[in-house]
Design a protein around this motif. Structure first.
Motif, PDB file in Angstrom:
ATOM      1  N   ILE A   1     -12.510  -6.689   4.610  1.00 11.81           N
ATOM      2  CA  ILE A   1     -12.351  -7.256   3.264  1.00 11.81           C
ATOM      3  C   ILE A   1     -11.887  -6.181   2.282  1.00 11.81           C
ATOM      4  O   ILE A   1     -10.973  -6.400   1.482  1.00 11.81           O
ATOM      5  CB  ILE A   1     -13.668  -7.922   2.785  1.00 11.81           C
ATOM      6  N   VAL A   2     -12.498  -4.994   2.376  1.00 15.03           N
ATOM      7  CA  VAL A   2     -12.093  -3.913   1.470  1.00 15.03           C
ATOM      8  C   VAL A   2     -10.620  -3.574   1.677  1.00 15.03           C
ATOM      9  O   VAL A   2      -9.846  -3.430   0.716  1.00 15.03           O
ATOM     10  CB  VAL A   2     -12.985  -2.663   1.665  1.00 15.03           C
ATOM     11  N   LEU A   3     -10.197  -3.484   2.942  1.00 15.06           N
ATOM     12  CA  LEU A   3      -8.781  -3.197   3.222  1.00 15.06           C
ATOM     13  C   LEU A   3      -7.889  -4.285   2.626  1.00 15.06           C
ATOM     14  O   LEU A   3      -6.855  -4.001   2.021  1.00 15.06           O
ATOM     15  CB  LEU A   3      -8.531  -3.104   4.727  1.00 15.06           C
TER      16      LEU A   3
ATOM     17  N   VAL B   1       0.849  -1.194   0.000  1.00 19.06           N
ATOM     18  CA  VAL B   1       0.000   0.000   0.000  1.00 19.06           C
ATOM     19  C   VAL B   1       0.885   1.243   0.000  1.00 19.06           C
ATOM     20  O   VAL B   1       0.638   2.201  -0.739  1.00 19.06           O
ATOM     21  CB  VAL B   1      -0.961  -0.001   1.214  1.00 19.06           C
ATOM     22  N   GLY B   2       1.953   1.202   0.796  1.00 22.76           N
ATOM     23  CA  GLY B   2       2.890   2.329   0.834  1.00 22.76           C
ATOM     24  C   GLY B   2       3.458   2.623  -0.545  1.00 22.76           C
ATOM     25  O   GLY B   2       3.500   3.770  -0.980  1.00 22.76           O
TER      26      GLY B   2
ATOM     27  N   ALA C   1      -9.616  -0.041  11.122  1.00 21.76           N
ATOM     28  CA  ALA C   1      -9.805  -1.335  11.769  1.00 21.76           C
ATOM     29  C   ALA C   1     -10.587  -1.175  13.067  1.00 21.76           C
ATOM     30  O   ALA C   1     -11.498  -1.969  13.372  1.00 21.76           O
ATOM     31  CB  ALA C   1      -8.459  -1.990  12.033  1.00 21.76           C
ATOM     32  N   ALA C   2     -10.255  -0.150  13.838  1.00 17.21           N
ATOM     33  CA  ALA C   2     -10.986   0.095  15.083  1.00 17.21           C
ATOM     34  C   ALA C   2     -12.453   0.381  14.766  1.00 17.21           C
ATOM     35  O   ALA C   2     -13.370  -0.120  15.435  1.00 17.21           O
ATOM     36  CB  ALA C   2     -10.352   1.265  15.837  1.00 17.21           C
ATOM     37  N   THR C   3     -12.671   1.162  13.705  1.00 11.15           N
ATOM     38  CA  THR C   3     -14.044   1.453  13.274  1.00 11.15           C
ATOM     39  C   THR C   3     -14.763   0.158  12.897  1.00 11.15           C
ATOM     40  O   THR C   3     -15.925  -0.060  13.267  1.00 11.15           O
ATOM     41  CB  THR C   3     -14.027   2.407  12.055  1.00 11.15           C
TER      42      THR C   3
ATOM     43  N   ALA D   1      -3.894 -12.341   4.311  1.00  5.31           N
ATOM     44  CA  ALA D   1      -4.182 -11.304   5.303  1.00  5.31           C
ATOM     45  C   ALA D   1      -5.689 -11.082   5.409  1.00  5.31           C
ATOM     46  O   ALA D   1      -6.236 -10.939   6.509  1.00  5.31           O
ATOM     47  CB  ALA D   1      -3.467 -10.000   4.933  1.00  5.31           C
ATOM     48  N   THR D   2      -6.383 -11.070   4.275  1.00  9.37           N
ATOM     49  CA  THR D   2      -7.826 -10.838   4.284  1.00  9.37           C
ATOM     50  C   THR D   2      -8.545 -11.953   5.036  1.00  9.37           C
ATOM     51  O   THR D   2      -9.410 -11.694   5.896  1.00  9.37           O
ATOM     52  CB  THR D   2      -8.354 -10.762   2.831  1.00  9.37           C
TER      53      THR D   2
END
Ligand SMILES: Nc1nc2c(c(=O)[nH]1)N[C@H]1C(S)=C(S)[C@@H](COP(=O)(O)O)O[C@H]1N2
Ligand SMILES: [Mo]
Length: 555
Positions: free
Chosen positions: A121-123, A62-63, A102-104, A148-149
């Protein structure tokens, strides 16, 4: 028996009754569940990436995607503001945004488990896509994101179920006034043998389970992240490289002025101090035995070379100063060393570049591209594919096992690291990474001088001292350096020995420093007699210009 979403309702109902603290504790548990799910997911992805493709680690991918998509002015500003810390800061930024989302997701899961899962999932899909787009090539690149997902969704579902249990028994502890209300929600784990002790034990046990589960996930995530780091470490060189001596060796460097005037940059930059500029968030690993250099495109005879083939060719030594187009006036992104390698003109002659081609598009193993004029790689400046700097194989950060070094050009148009191929083409047909982002197509180095000593803002004592530094104009050489102190006249500085037109030149001017504030200005004149312009230019799009000025306070 009821399912968790249903048990959620009574749990919420008690929130009002037991006051804000319980609500906040519950929210915190769900937020933590979200955070830890993401941490576990990223750690799992990182570990898998360590095995298959380090750059495909979710955060790094992502970075990298963010770097690639960042508009040039923002990028320039970031390099300006953070220097080489721009990468850690970017990664921290990606981590913080992920943590917030993630907290959300965790908090949302309390009432809408599917909404929470959807965010995870979107992340995950974004990280997978980022890895696919930036790492590309290998199919394996999507594996870390996919794993990861899956891990993220599984952890979120598990941890939020633990949070739901802790919730439903939350108020049954000593401070809970409405034990009865919550105890109507019965689950297998709530059963405790002794009546009377049941609610207390159940509440404590469920909260404890959540805490233990959370600690377990946190520990596992930390462990996996560490394992990923270890796995991602560059494979040991397949074999120790024995550098052959140069076919055309150079004599020793002349006297280093830095040994006489303290504070001046050493004539040769120690490799450990050599600046590093690139788009790679993880250093590409190259297996020496399978590495090949390909020469193709508009050529009569495309071919491939192994590292051994390269070592068997005539090796030349060249003293060349390399600097970055992003270097501000007076900036640190410049280094000078002795390179060992093969002439690009030899390699290209063997391939037979066709007359129409005016550009060599070089590609690094991480997919980065750089374009260099054919002329610059075939004329007598002797550009080279370097395999060593300062007597040792290239370090990984400087392009192991082989890189392009083109004297006279900024790094972004002539110094491809982790080189994989040279493709003859035209500027009309192909554009390279930076040129696509608005940087100048041709990047000849501008004449510059830098004051290394005295350093700005550092108080110095009055008396006999020296003003000194380095000046460069690769391809033209340095003929003269002049210094102006306050409103005084331009005074010619003493130059260090000449290493050649492609190498920087040390200089110094003795100075009787008097108490007070002084403004020191330097300017260089290149080998063609042209003095560098006073007019300031920004680094974008073709390199900084202007006179380096330093203000010092003499005590
Ligand atoms: N593969 C690759 N090569 C690259 C780059 C890059 O981002 N990727 N950056 C270039 C730039 S902008 C510069 S200034 C030099 C820096 O080389 P160094 O890191 O060895 O000092 O490498 C060049 N070669
Ligand atoms: Mo650069």
């Amino acid at each position: 028996m009821r399912t968790y979403p249903a048990t959620d309702a009574p749990a919420r109902g008690t929130t009002g009754a037991s006051g804000g603290a319980g609500g906040r504790a519950s929210t915190a548990r769900y937020a933590l569940a979200g955070l830890l799910s993401a941490a576990g997911a990223m750690a799992a992805g990182h570990a898998v990436a360590g095995l298959v493709e380090p750059a495909a680690s979710p955060v790094l991918a992502v970075g990298t995607a963010v770097i690639d998509a960042t508009p040039t002015p923002v990028k320039t500003w970031a390099v300006d503001a953070f220097g080489t810390a721009d990468k850690p800061i970017l990664i921290a930024g990606v981590a913080v945004v992920t943590a917030l989302l993630a907290a959300t997701a965790g908090i949302l899961s309390r009432r809408h488990p599917w909404a929470g899962a959807a965010i995870v999932i979107v992340l995950g899909v974004l990280a997978t896509l980022a890895a696919h787009l930036t790492v590309g090539q290998s199919q394996m690149a999507i594996l870390p994101g996919v794993i990861a997902t899956i891990v993220g969704v599984a952890l979120l579902s598990w941890l939020t179920s633990l949070a739901a249990r802790a919730d439903s028994t939350r108020t049954s502890g000593p401070s809970g006034p409405d034990t009865q209300g919550t105890r109507e929600v019965e689950r297998p784990t709530d059963h405790v043998a002794e009546p009377g002790g049941a609610s207390l034990a159940g509440a404590g046990a469920d909260r404890r389970t959540f805490v233990i589960g959370s600690i377990g996930v946190a520990a596992a995530a930390a462990g996996l992240a560490a394992v990923g780091q270890v796995w991602a470490r560059p494979a040991q060189l397949a074999r120790a490289i024995v550098l052959p001596p140069a076919t055309e060796p150079l004599g020793p460097l002349p006297t280093d002025l830095a040994t006489e005037v303290s504070g001046i940059s050493p004539l040769r930059t120690p490799t450990a101090d050599f600046y590093r500029i690139d788009t790679a968030l993880t250093l590409p690993r190259v297996d020496l035995d399978s590495w090949r250099l390909r020469i193709d495109g508009d050529v009569d005879n495309p071919y491939e070379l192994s590292f051994d083939d390269l070592l068997a060719m005539p090796l030349i030594e060249r003293d060349i100063t390399l600097n970055c187009v992003s270097n501000e006036v007076g900036g640190p992104y410049i280094g000078s060393t002795r390179w060992l390698g093969v002439r690009t003109s030899d390699l290209l002659a063997e391939a037979g570049v066709r007359p129409g081609a005016d550009q060599i598009l070089s590609r690094s193993v991480d997919g980065m591209t750089i374009s260099t004029p054919v002329a610059a790689l075939t004329d007598d400046r002797e550009a080279l594919i370097a395999i060593a700097m300062d007597g040792a194989p290239l370090p990984q950060r400087n392009g192991f096992p082989a890189r392009l070094v083109t004297p006279g050009l900024y790094g972004y148009v002539g110094a491809t690291k982790w080189l994989e191929s040279l493709t003859a083409t035209t500027y009309a047909a192909e554009r390279a990474y930076w040129t696509e982002r608005g940087w100048a197509e041709l990047g000849p180095v501008k004449t510059q001088a830098r004051i290394d000593t005295p350093a700005p803002l550092r108080p110095i004592r009055s008396g006999q001292t020296a003003i000194g530094g380095v000046a460069w104009a690769q391809g033209r050489g340095i003929e003269r350096v002049e210094v102006r102190i306050d409103d005084g006249p331009w005074t010619e500085a003493t130059l260090g020995d000449d290493v050649g037109i492609d190498y920087w030149r040390q200089w110094y001017l003795p100075w009787e420093a008097t108490t007070g504030r002084h403004t020191l200005v330097v300017r260089a004149t290149d080998g063609t007699g042209e003095t560098q312009t006073e007019e300031r230019a920004d680094v974008f799009p073709d390199g900084a210009a202007g006179w380096h000025t330093v203000v010092v306070t003499v005590a």
